[in-house]
Design an enzyme around this catalytic site. Sequence first.
Site, mmCIF file in Angstrom:
data_model
loop_
_atom_site.group_PDB
_atom_site.id
_atom_site.type_symbol
_atom_site.label_atom_id
_atom_site.label_comp_id
_atom_site.label_asym_id
_atom_site.label_seq_id
_atom_site.Cartn_x
_atom_site.Cartn_y
_atom_site.Cartn_z
ATOM 1 N N ASP A 1 -7.900 1.627 15.871
ATOM 2 C CA ASP A 1 -8.887 0.552 16.017
ATOM 3 C C ASP A 1 -9.477 0.486 17.417
ATOM 4 O O ASP A 1 -10.230 -0.443 17.721
ATOM 5 C CB ASP A 1 -8.247 -0.797 15.671
ATOM 6 N N ASP B 1 -1.162 9.557 8.594
ATOM 7 C CA ASP B 1 0.234 9.433 8.184
ATOM 8 C C ASP B 1 0.365 8.785 6.804
ATOM 9 O O ASP B 1 1.449 8.399 6.403
ATOM 10 C CB ASP B 1 1.013 8.599 9.212
ATOM 11 N N ASP C 1 5.814 4.857 23.211
ATOM 12 C CA ASP C 1 4.942 4.975 24.375
ATOM 13 C C ASP C 1 5.677 4.604 25.664
ATOM 14 O O ASP C 1 5.660 5.348 26.650
ATOM 15 C CB ASP C 1 3.704 4.097 24.193
ATOM 16 N N ASP D 1 -5.357 4.371 19.461
ATOM 17 C CA ASP D 1 -5.011 3.770 18.179
ATOM 18 C C ASP D 1 -6.249 3.756 17.295
ATOM 19 O O ASP D 1 -7.388 3.802 17.785
ATOM 20 C CB ASP D 1 -4.493 2.349 18.371
#
Length: 758
Positions: free
Chosen positions: A267, A218, A361, A265
């Site tokens: 990470d 993004d 979410d 995600d």
Amino acid sequence: MISESKQRLKIALWFTSRPHTATLVLLTTITLFAVITGGWFFGEENISQFFAYIDLGQQNPPFWIQPPEINQKYLLLPTIVFVTTVFTIIKLSPKPKLWSRTIIIAIVLALIIRYILWRTLSTLNLSDPMNGTFSLGLLFLEVLIWISGGIRLWLVLKMKDRSQQANQMEINVREGKFLPTVDILIPTYQESTSIVKRTIIGCQAIDYPNKKVYLLDDSQRLEVKQLAQELGCNYIARSENSHAKAGNLNHALPLTSGELIVVFDADFIPTRNFLDRTIGFFQNKKVALVQTPQSFYNPDPIAKNLGLEKVLISDDEEFYRHIELLKDGVNSTVCAGTSFVMRRKALEEIGGFVTESISEDYFTGIRLSAQGYQLVYLREKLSAGLAAEDITNYFVQRKRWGRGTLQAFFINSNPLTIPGLKLSQRLAHLEGLVNWLSVWAYPYFFLMPLAYAFLGVLPIQATVEEWLYFFIPCYWVQIIVFRWLNERSRSVIISEIYKTVLCFPLSLSVFLVMLNPFKHKFQVTQKGISSQRFSFNWTLGWPLILLFIATLIGLLRILRIWGTVPITAEVAEFTQDAFDLGLIWTVYNLLSIGVALLALIDTPKSDLYDGFDLRRIVRLKLGDQTLWGITTKISEVEAEIQLTQKLSSPIQPNNFLSSHQGFPVKLHIVDEGLKLTAEMTNYTFIDSFPTLKVKFKHITLSQYRQLITMLFCQPGQWKERETPGELYSLFLVLKTLLNPPLVQSYRRKFTKAKKLKF
């Protein structure tokens, strides 16, 4: 034509800026409370008579909420009986089971109801407007906590364990009978390429044939695109960033085709068996989501700043080890944004990921539930990520979660009103909403002793006998069972420390959300942070500093060292026989605030790469010598190796290091079949064993893949730890207060400088 356009613009602006129902309810409640309180202070007859009538009832409560007129020592009998009972049950059932949970919850609920009746019918101090306002405010905020706690206790009875079900569902996956196509999506925005690289490699290492890994960029960064090409990962970017992470995921949906969608995600790194353990549940066509816990391979900043990272576990453990299980029991699992699997067909039915809120979410899960789909929570640590690395980002993260959750009151995906949910599901989501609103209680709890010390306010009027008979049993039983019920993920004392650290900024944030829920955009938590020195967060710290000073002065006033408490004659007459709540409350607050201030001092973190205590057999070649050892700590860039044999000749560490530092070392991690080239950076003795520290050199991509898989992707490597018990937690808190990490650091520097001098 121009005037018509202006009129339309005015109408559009009005609709986007008009007050929402929840905001109006909050403002109306505050206004009503202010009007009634103002009328009471100004002596409005009807209001004054109303409170005088209630106060009369408080002075003459029903006999069944009065302690029996017996010797004080016998008033502890309920405490002894209940505490003995719960201790016995916990010993018989160390892990909560249905029968033991049922008995414990029945006892706790009975004591809470008993306490609530006592508080509402006997302890309110409505003798004058000042005391009455503080007393009623305290009761109201306690009610918020009671509501959330009561719902949780009810949900405990509904808990499920999905591990056995996962074992059965996994069989067809391993035998190749159920192998749906899977798209693994990794949304990224500002994360460093080193972090993203780990995640891509981890996702590619998952043991499953029908998978494709996509990196959703993004930020349109050239280095990210090049990274994807280097690793052989599918790359998707978009030209704009509308709706943040939700928009990024929705943009990728029509560009992918897997039957199931997995989201990590940037990470978070999965274990190799992630899909084996999760996708079997989708053999049930009604299952739309399988959520797994978020676990972290680095300590959270509060534990690290207090020097307790080896003892305390992540603040999120309670949610993923306990709260998610409660919600799963009534099909209200919270989709947590990462480490989940979702059915594409179900997601498309609800129009993709929800974009109404920054918590895309959470509300996507709610919409799936409202469509009649089943949400599953599997309590198995199948991935690990980076926790917030400093206190600033910790607050940014919590503020975003709170804002996103409370936006429920203002959107169509509100779990309290959206069609399709059952009452039990709405109650489960209500618990979460009330829990965020209850953060207002904690600043109030800190201000109450100040009201006593400086204004003479007595918010709770109760005798010693009443405290012994009603409060002590309820309080002690809850302390004993709290850690047991939440699967030893959090103790009361540690939980209070975490709440104290951010109570003021979070309370303000929650209030502003209720006034203007969509003012702030999505804020990304920064990851991959390093620092070389201690730093104090003044923005978060100044309210606590002022509060600490005021509370300390208040303590001196209570002890009559510096002034006195300005209590009225009526209150003074009452407190002659009353429990000195103000003194105990003030001392407790001082300890809590002191520890919270220490938690706001970020400790140095010079290394961007976290090391892991992994034991691996190593053969290394140092010059002409071939040595064997075991790794004691290993990261992506270096390893610490404890030799299991003596060197060819006795060597002093300093002499050896001076002649071998930077010396090439050939390293073979036998267990993994991984061969690396390194150079020595340190040599010392640990527990009488010679120990080398080496830094890896010239790592190839193939070697790096093996290294990441070893460090992050081994099934079962992320273990559940237990938080310390209450007494040990208290000892740790007091120890930290007396010897904080900042003092330890300066003491070590002073000792080292002294040795060098002499």
